[in-house]
Design a protein around this motif. Sequence first.
Motif, PDB file in Angstrom:
ATOM      1  N   TYR A 144       0.863  -1.225   0.070  1.00 17.13           N
ATOM      2  CA  TYR A 144       0.023   0.084  -0.132  1.00 17.13           C
ATOM      3  C   TYR A 144       0.807   1.313  -0.062  1.00 17.13           C
ATOM      4  CZ  TYR A 144      -3.316   3.671   1.100  1.00 17.13           C
ATOM      5  OH  TYR A 144      -4.069   4.932   0.806  1.00 17.13           O
ATOM      6  N   ARG A 145       0.525   2.242  -0.751  1.00 15.13           N
ATOM      7  CA  ARG A 145       1.107   3.385  -0.815  1.00 15.13           C
ATOM      8  C   ARG A 145       0.086   4.762  -0.739  1.00 15.13           C
ATOM      9  NH1 ARG A 145       4.264   0.253  -0.064  1.00 15.13           N
ATOM     10  NH2 ARG A 145       6.324  -0.170  -0.984  1.00 15.13           N
ATOM     11  N   GLY A 146       0.341   5.639  -0.094  1.00 18.16           N
ATOM     12  CA  GLY A 146      -0.567   6.943  -0.118  1.00 18.16           C
ATOM     13  C   GLY A 146      -1.058   7.256   1.303  1.00 18.16           C
ATOM     14  N   PRO A 147      -2.125   7.870   1.471  1.00 21.85           N
ATOM     15  CA  PRO A 147      -2.675   8.343   2.639  1.00 21.85           C
ATOM     16  C   PRO A 147      -3.466   7.166   3.165  1.00 21.85           C
ATOM     17  CG  PRO A 147      -3.989   9.277   0.870  1.00 21.85           C
ATOM     18  CD  PRO A 147      -2.850   8.690   0.215  1.00 21.85           C
ATOM     19  N   ALA A 148      -3.288   7.340   4.735  1.00 16.55           N
ATOM     20  CA  ALA A 148      -4.381   6.492   5.281  1.00 16.55           C
ATOM     21  C   ALA A 148      -4.501   7.076   6.856  1.00 16.55           C
ATOM     22  CB  ALA A 148      -3.405   5.021   5.579  1.00 16.55           C
ATOM     23  N   GLY A 149      -5.344   6.209   7.451  1.00 17.76           N
ATOM     24  CA  GLY A 149      -5.824   6.601   8.807  1.00 17.76           C
ATOM     25  C   GLY A 149      -6.148   5.333   9.743  1.00 17.76           C
ATOM     26  N   VAL A 150      -5.439   5.542  10.875  1.00 20.35           N
ATOM     27  CA  VAL A 150      -5.697   4.255  11.830  1.00 20.35           C
ATOM     28  C   VAL A 150      -6.619   5.013  12.855  1.00 20.35           C
ATOM     29  CG1 VAL A 150      -4.629   2.847  13.312  1.00 20.35           C
ATOM     30  CG2 VAL A 150      -3.561   3.295  11.317  1.00 20.35           C
ATOM     31  N   ASP A 151      -7.751   4.216  13.144  1.00 17.55           N
ATOM     32  CA  ASP A 151      -8.866   4.540  14.207  1.00 17.55           C
ATOM     33  C   ASP A 151      -8.442   3.789  15.445  1.00 17.55           C
ATOM     34  OD1 ASP A 151      -9.890   6.251  12.523  1.00 17.55           O
ATOM     35  OD2 ASP A 151     -11.743   5.156  12.065  1.00 17.55           O
ATOM     36  N   THR A 152      -8.686   4.651  16.472  1.00 20.47           N
ATOM     37  CA  THR A 152      -8.510   3.810  18.029  1.00 20.47           C
ATOM     38  C   THR A 152      -9.590   4.327  18.782  1.00 20.47           C
ATOM     39  OG1 THR A 152      -6.046   3.958  17.688  1.00 20.47           O
ATOM     40  CG2 THR A 152      -6.774   3.912  19.771  1.00 20.47           C
ATOM     41  N   PHE A 153      -9.832   3.367  19.804  1.00 21.72           N
ATOM     42  CA  PHE A 153     -10.697   3.876  20.802  1.00 21.72           C
ATOM     43  C   PHE A 153     -10.597   3.234  22.237  1.00 21.72           C
ATOM     44  CE2 PHE A 153     -13.161   0.384  18.924  1.00 21.72           C
ATOM     45  CZ  PHE A 153     -13.563  -0.334  19.877  1.00 21.72           C
ATOM     46  N   SER A 154     -11.218   3.871  22.940  1.00 18.81           N
ATOM     47  CA  SER A 154     -10.982   3.266  24.197  1.00 18.81           C
ATOM     48  C   SER A 154     -12.495   3.055  24.843  1.00 18.81           C
ATOM     49  CB  SER A 154     -10.348   3.905  25.308  1.00 18.81           C
ATOM     50  OG  SER A 154     -11.179   5.255  25.704  1.00 18.81           O
ATOM     51  N   PHE A 155     -12.592   1.889  25.600  1.00 15.78           N
ATOM     52  CA  PHE A 155     -14.106   1.525  26.097  1.00 15.78           C
ATOM     53  C   PHE A 155     -14.174   0.849  27.481  1.00 15.78           C
ATOM     54  CE2 PHE A 155     -12.291  -2.194  24.282  1.00 15.78           C
ATOM     55  CZ  PHE A 155     -12.682  -3.176  25.094  1.00 15.78           C
ATOM     56  N   LEU A 156     -15.285   1.270  28.067  1.00 16.23           N
ATOM     57  CA  LEU A 156     -15.289   0.740  29.615  1.00 16.23           C
ATOM     58  C   LEU A 156     -15.934  -0.732  29.725  1.00 16.23           C
ATOM     59  CD1 LEU A 156     -15.026   2.168  32.226  1.00 16.23           C
ATOM     60  CD2 LEU A 156     -17.450   2.613  32.113  1.00 16.23           C
ATOM     61  N   ALA A 157     -15.412  -1.731  30.231  1.00 18.02           N
ATOM     62  CA  ALA A 157     -16.080  -2.996  30.215  1.00 18.02           C
ATOM     63  C   ALA A 157     -15.767  -3.303  31.701  1.00 18.02           C
ATOM     64  CB  ALA A 157     -14.708  -4.195  29.763  1.00 18.02           C
ATOM     65  N   GLY A 158     -17.211  -3.395  32.210  1.00 13.63           N
ATOM     66  CA  GLY A 158     -17.185  -3.461  33.997  1.00 13.63           C
ATOM     67  C   GLY A 158     -16.647  -1.850  34.385  1.00 13.63           C
ATOM     68  N   LYS A 159     -15.570  -1.831  35.231  1.00  9.05           N
ATOM     69  CA  LYS A 159     -14.988  -0.617  35.830  1.00  9.05           C
ATOM     70  C   LYS A 159     -13.608  -0.444  35.086  1.00  9.05           C
ATOM     71  CE  LYS A 159     -17.440  -1.078  40.281  1.00  9.05           C
ATOM     72  NZ  LYS A 159     -17.438  -1.300  41.852  1.00  9.05           N
ATOM     73  N   ARG A 164      -8.611  -0.462  22.205  1.00  5.99           N
ATOM     74  CA  ARG A 164      -8.587  -1.022  20.893  1.00  5.99           C
ATOM     75  C   ARG A 164      -7.734  -0.190  19.784  1.00  5.99           C
ATOM     76  NH1 ARG A 164      -9.525  -5.995  18.409  1.00  5.99           N
ATOM     77  NH2 ARG A 164     -10.245  -5.507  16.269  1.00  5.99           N
ATOM     78  N   TRP A 165      -6.358  -0.281  20.184  1.00  7.85           N
ATOM     79  CA  TRP A 165      -5.538   0.461  19.329  1.00  7.85           C
ATOM     80  C   TRP A 165      -5.497   0.755  17.869  1.00  7.85           C
ATOM     81  CZ3 TRP A 165      -3.289   3.841  22.343  1.00  7.85           C
ATOM     82  CH2 TRP A 165      -3.056   3.325  23.843  1.00  7.85           C
ATOM     83  N   ALA A 166      -6.176  -0.285  16.973  1.00  6.52           N
ATOM     84  CA  ALA A 166      -6.255  -0.465  15.760  1.00  6.52           C
ATOM     85  C   ALA A 166      -7.491  -0.860  15.427  1.00  6.52           C
ATOM     86  CB  ALA A 166      -5.176  -0.832  14.965  1.00  6.52           C
TER      87      ALA A 166
END
Length: 199
Positions: A144-159, A164-166
């Motif tokens: 792969y060549r060119g622009p790209a974006g990597v999405d990340t999110f944090s979430f609550l599981a119990g306390k 989820r880094w990628a």
Amino acid sequence: ELADAEGATERIYELVDKWPAWTLGKFTLKPRQGTSARGRVAGTSKRGEVQAVRGALPRLAAFGGAVLEPWLARRADFSTQLYIAPEGSVHVLGTLQQVNTASGFYLGHRGVMRGDYVHCDHAVHDELAERARAVGQLASRIGYRGPAGVDTFSFLAGKETYWRWASEFNARFTTGTVTLSILRWARETLKLASTVPFE
């Protein structure tokens, strides 16, 4: 599989029933081919919305299928913008915090511009950049060549909060790429100060 709405519905609930308790049995079915999960259908293991889920399956089949995911208690969303050069080197253009509604609809980005670099103004911005660079290097190795974006999110599981880094690799120009371009244009054209918070 989705063409058999009755059988597919049962299969979906069988899978959701096996998920860990901390997911609370909440799920989303989103079109496999789409933008920002438009056209998704929400449900829970309690089956109160089973008719809505079953009724949506023919439409999702027409979109090329669906992705079944837990609907998690998200804490924060981020995107890291990359450029993979023709010779394969990976450049981190910046990190951004995404601003979304509770239903997951995208509203914009938040961060700080310091000179030429833009970051999400969060304690994890260095780790976001390094983990996204590693994903970009994998993409580079397969051509792969060119622009790209990597999405990340944090979430609550119990306390506990988990990361989820990628969660996604977007092999294209993204709204984050556009945001970075607008900010750099504004800095050069409007002579902005060296440190500028934005939202």
